[in-house]
Design a protein around this motif. Structure first.
Motif, PDB file in Angstrom:
ATOM      1  N   SER A 166       0.833  -1.205   0.000  1.00 52.41           N
ATOM      2  CA  SER A 166       0.000   0.000   0.000  1.00 52.41           C
ATOM      3  C   SER A 166       0.867   1.254   0.000  1.00 52.41           C
ATOM      4  O   SER A 166       0.563   2.242  -0.668  1.00 52.41           O
ATOM      5  N   ALA A 167       1.987   1.213   0.736  1.00 53.05           N
ATOM      6  CA  ALA A 167       2.887   2.366   0.804  1.00 53.05           C
ATOM      7  C   ALA A 167       3.611   2.612  -0.514  1.00 53.05           C
ATOM      8  O   ALA A 167       4.214   3.669  -0.710  1.00 53.05           O
ATOM      9  N   MET A 168       3.541   1.635  -1.414  1.00 50.56           N
ATOM     10  CA  MET A 168       4.082   1.814  -2.758  1.00 50.56           C
ATOM     11  C   MET A 168       3.033   2.388  -3.712  1.00 50.56           C
ATOM     12  O   MET A 168       3.286   2.544  -4.904  1.00 50.56           O
ATOM     13  N   ASN A 224      15.482   7.058  -3.555  1.00 48.78           N
ATOM     14  CA  ASN A 224      14.415   6.185  -3.082  1.00 48.78           C
ATOM     15  C   ASN A 224      13.073   6.907  -3.252  1.00 48.78           C
ATOM     16  O   ASN A 224      12.921   8.034  -2.782  1.00 48.78           O
ATOM     17  N   PRO A 225      12.110   6.287  -3.901  1.00 51.64           N
ATOM     18  CA  PRO A 225      10.815   6.955  -4.076  1.00 51.64           C
ATOM     19  C   PRO A 225      10.104   7.134  -2.746  1.00 51.64           C
ATOM     20  O   PRO A 225      10.294   6.357  -1.801  1.00 51.64           O
ATOM     21  N   LYS A 226       9.302   8.156  -2.659  1.00 50.55           N
ATOM     22  CA  LYS A 226       8.569   8.443  -1.439  1.00 50.55           C
ATOM     23  C   LYS A 226       7.413   7.466  -1.266  1.00 50.55           C
ATOM     24  O   LYS A 226       6.878   6.929  -2.235  1.00 50.55           O
ATOM     25  N   GLU A 227       7.035   7.275  -0.013  1.00 49.59           N
ATOM     26  CA  GLU A 227       5.860   6.451   0.258  1.00 49.59           C
ATOM     27  C   GLU A 227       4.619   7.132  -0.298  1.00 49.59           C
ATOM     28  O   GLU A 227       4.518   8.359  -0.325  1.00 49.59           O
ATOM     29  N   LYS A 228       3.689   6.314  -0.744  1.00 49.39           N
ATOM     30  CA  LYS A 228       2.446   6.823  -1.306  1.00 49.39           C
ATOM     31  C   LYS A 228       1.266   6.277  -0.514  1.00 49.39           C
ATOM     32  O   LYS A 228       1.427   5.460   0.391  1.00 49.39           O
ATOM     33  N   SER A 229       0.102   6.710  -0.901  1.00 46.65           N
ATOM     34  CA  SER A 229      -1.116   6.245  -0.242  1.00 46.65           C
ATOM     35  C   SER A 229      -1.836   5.284  -1.178  1.00 46.65           C
ATOM     36  O   SER A 229      -2.502   5.706  -2.120  1.00 46.65           O
ATOM     37  N   GLY A 230      -1.656   4.012  -0.930  1.00 47.87           N
ATOM     38  CA  GLY A 230      -2.336   3.003  -1.729  1.00 47.87           C
ATOM     39  C   GLY A 230      -3.394   2.297  -0.897  1.00 47.87           C
ATOM     40  O   GLY A 230      -3.681   2.687   0.233  1.00 47.87           O
ATOM     41  N   ASN A 231      -3.932   1.264  -1.452  1.00 50.62           N
ATOM     42  CA  ASN A 231      -4.964   0.516  -0.739  1.00 50.62           C
ATOM     43  C   ASN A 231      -4.939  -0.916  -1.237  1.00 50.62           C
ATOM     44  O   ASN A 231      -5.756  -1.325  -2.060  1.00 50.62           O
ATOM     45  N   PHE A 232      -3.946  -1.674  -0.744  1.00 46.03           N
ATOM     46  CA  PHE A 232      -3.801  -3.059  -1.166  1.00 46.03           C
ATOM     47  C   PHE A 232      -4.582  -3.954  -0.210  1.00 46.03           C
ATOM     48  O   PHE A 232      -4.236  -4.067   0.969  1.00 46.03           O
ATOM     49  N   ASN A 233      -5.645  -4.567  -0.705  1.00 51.34           N
ATOM     50  CA  ASN A 233      -6.485  -5.451   0.110  1.00 51.34           C
ATOM     51  C   ASN A 233      -6.308  -6.887  -0.349  1.00 51.34           C
ATOM     52  O   ASN A 233      -6.836  -7.269  -1.394  1.00 51.34           O
ATOM     53  N   PRO A 234      -5.581  -7.693   0.400  1.00 50.92           N
ATOM     54  CA  PRO A 234      -5.325  -9.067  -0.032  1.00 50.92           C
ATOM     55  C   PRO A 234      -6.558  -9.960   0.049  1.00 50.92           C
ATOM     56  O   PRO A 234      -7.335  -9.882   1.002  1.00 50.92           O
ATOM     57  N   THR A 235      -6.729 -10.765  -0.961  1.00 48.50           N
ATOM     58  CA  THR A 235      -7.776 -11.798  -0.963  1.00 48.50           C
ATOM     59  C   THR A 235      -7.105 -13.108  -1.349  1.00 48.50           C
ATOM     60  O   THR A 235      -7.125 -13.509  -2.520  1.00 48.50           O
ATOM     61  N   PRO A 236      -6.456 -13.752  -0.384  1.00 50.29           N
ATOM     62  CA  PRO A 236      -5.632 -14.932  -0.688  1.00 50.29           C
ATOM     63  C   PRO A 236      -6.401 -16.048  -1.381  1.00 50.29           C
ATOM     64  O   PRO A 236      -7.538 -16.361  -1.028  1.00 50.29           O
ATOM     65  N   ARG A 237      -5.759 -16.610  -2.380  1.00 50.03           N
ATOM     66  CA  ARG A 237      -6.289 -17.787  -3.075  1.00 50.03           C
ATOM     67  C   ARG A 237      -5.710 -19.017  -2.373  1.00 50.03           C
ATOM     68  O   ARG A 237      -4.676 -19.555  -2.766  1.00 50.03           O
TER      69      ARG A 237
END
Length: 274
Positions: free
Chosen positions: A85-87, A142-155
């Motif tokens: 998410s921070a990426m 180094n790139p700055k942290e961003k605001s993402g939204n990674f929601n895992p749905t494991p298979r």
């Protein structure tokens, strides 16, 4: 001019494709050295693809070693999700992973993304050297942290454990694939784990054979020929610790096939048979 659609044409993309779409994707450097764990980060700091983040095999793509589970257990999904998410990664983000080890570590990251439900992922063909070869821009920043939204749905059905391997490995419709080098498969040499050899009934499809010595994937025709005898089988794939097996899984995906990862792999198997 940017590519009209950044969706990767294949799970393995060229340096030219990445350069054309660089502004529209998240790039992750996953260089690593098993015998020198700090080297990958040092290589990243010395120069990486412009805008690339870094993911460490031990710190980010694995969890701590336990009695069982192998030398590189699957990572804590919450921790990894926070890092992704921070990426700036969201459900629609295209992610391209690279290394300099013939897909060994980039494929692990690629597989983890897909296992967590993120299908917009690819690996850079030829790795960092391919990027340099076309004059791709290299950065020390180094790139700055961003605001993402990674929601895992494991298979969950993409992973098997030792009980499943024991229950299925001898079934006619199942093929158990050992991804290690032939001498380790045969038991002639075992530099890491306490037991030499392979799981009974396993077939040897070395992960190195997916690429040329220069680190580029072999042709689609060669990949299809490589797996032609197993297209109707349920493939359970392992290696030493669940890392390089992902190279075989990547090669299967490149021709529209799927396999399941025995995540603990030979190192987990050994922990029950010492």
């Amino acid at each position: 001019m940017a590519h009209p659609s950044p969706v990767p044409p294949s799970p393995i993309v060229s340096a030219a494709w990445l350069r054309e779409n660089l502004a529209q994707v998240v790039v992750i450097d996953s260089r690593f050295a098993l015998m020198e764990p700090a080297l990958g980060r040092q290589q990243y700091e010395a120069g990486h693809i412009l805008g690339a983040y870094y993911a460490d095999l031990n710190q980010d793509l694995s969890s701590p070693v336990q009695q069982h589970g192998g030398r590189h257990p699957l990572p804590d999904l919450q921790r990894l999700s926070v890092k992704l998410s921070a990426m700036g990664i969201t459900a629609s983000t295209v992610v391209v992973a690279y290394d300099d080890s013939r897909f060994a570590f980039a494929a692990r990251l690629w597989w983890l993304l897909r296992y967590l439900g993120h299908d917009h992922a690819a690996v850079l063909d030829g790795g960092f050297k391919a990027w340099q070869a076309i004059g791709g821009e290299v950065s020390l920043d180094n790139p700055k942290e961003k605001s993402g939204n990674f929601n895992p749905t494991p298979r969950q059905d993409w992973v098997v454990d030792i009980d499943t391997v024991n229950a299925k490995k001898d079934l006619p419709a199942v093929a158990l694939i050992d991804s290690r080098e032939p001498d380790r498969y045969r038991g002639d040499r075992e530099p890491i784990d306490p037991i030499a050899g392979h799981i009974p009934g396993a077939l040897n499809y070395p992960w190195h054979d997916v690429t040329t010595e220069q680190g580029y994937v072999i042709s689609e025709a060669q990949l299809r020929d490589r797996w032609s005898g197993l297209v109707t089988q349920d493939l359970l794939v392992y290696c030493g610790s669940g890392v390089t097996a992902c190279v075989n899984l990547l090669s299967l995906a490149a021709i529209g096939l799927e396999g399941k990862l025995y995540a603990g792999s030979w190192s987990d198997w050994c922990s029950y048979h010492e």
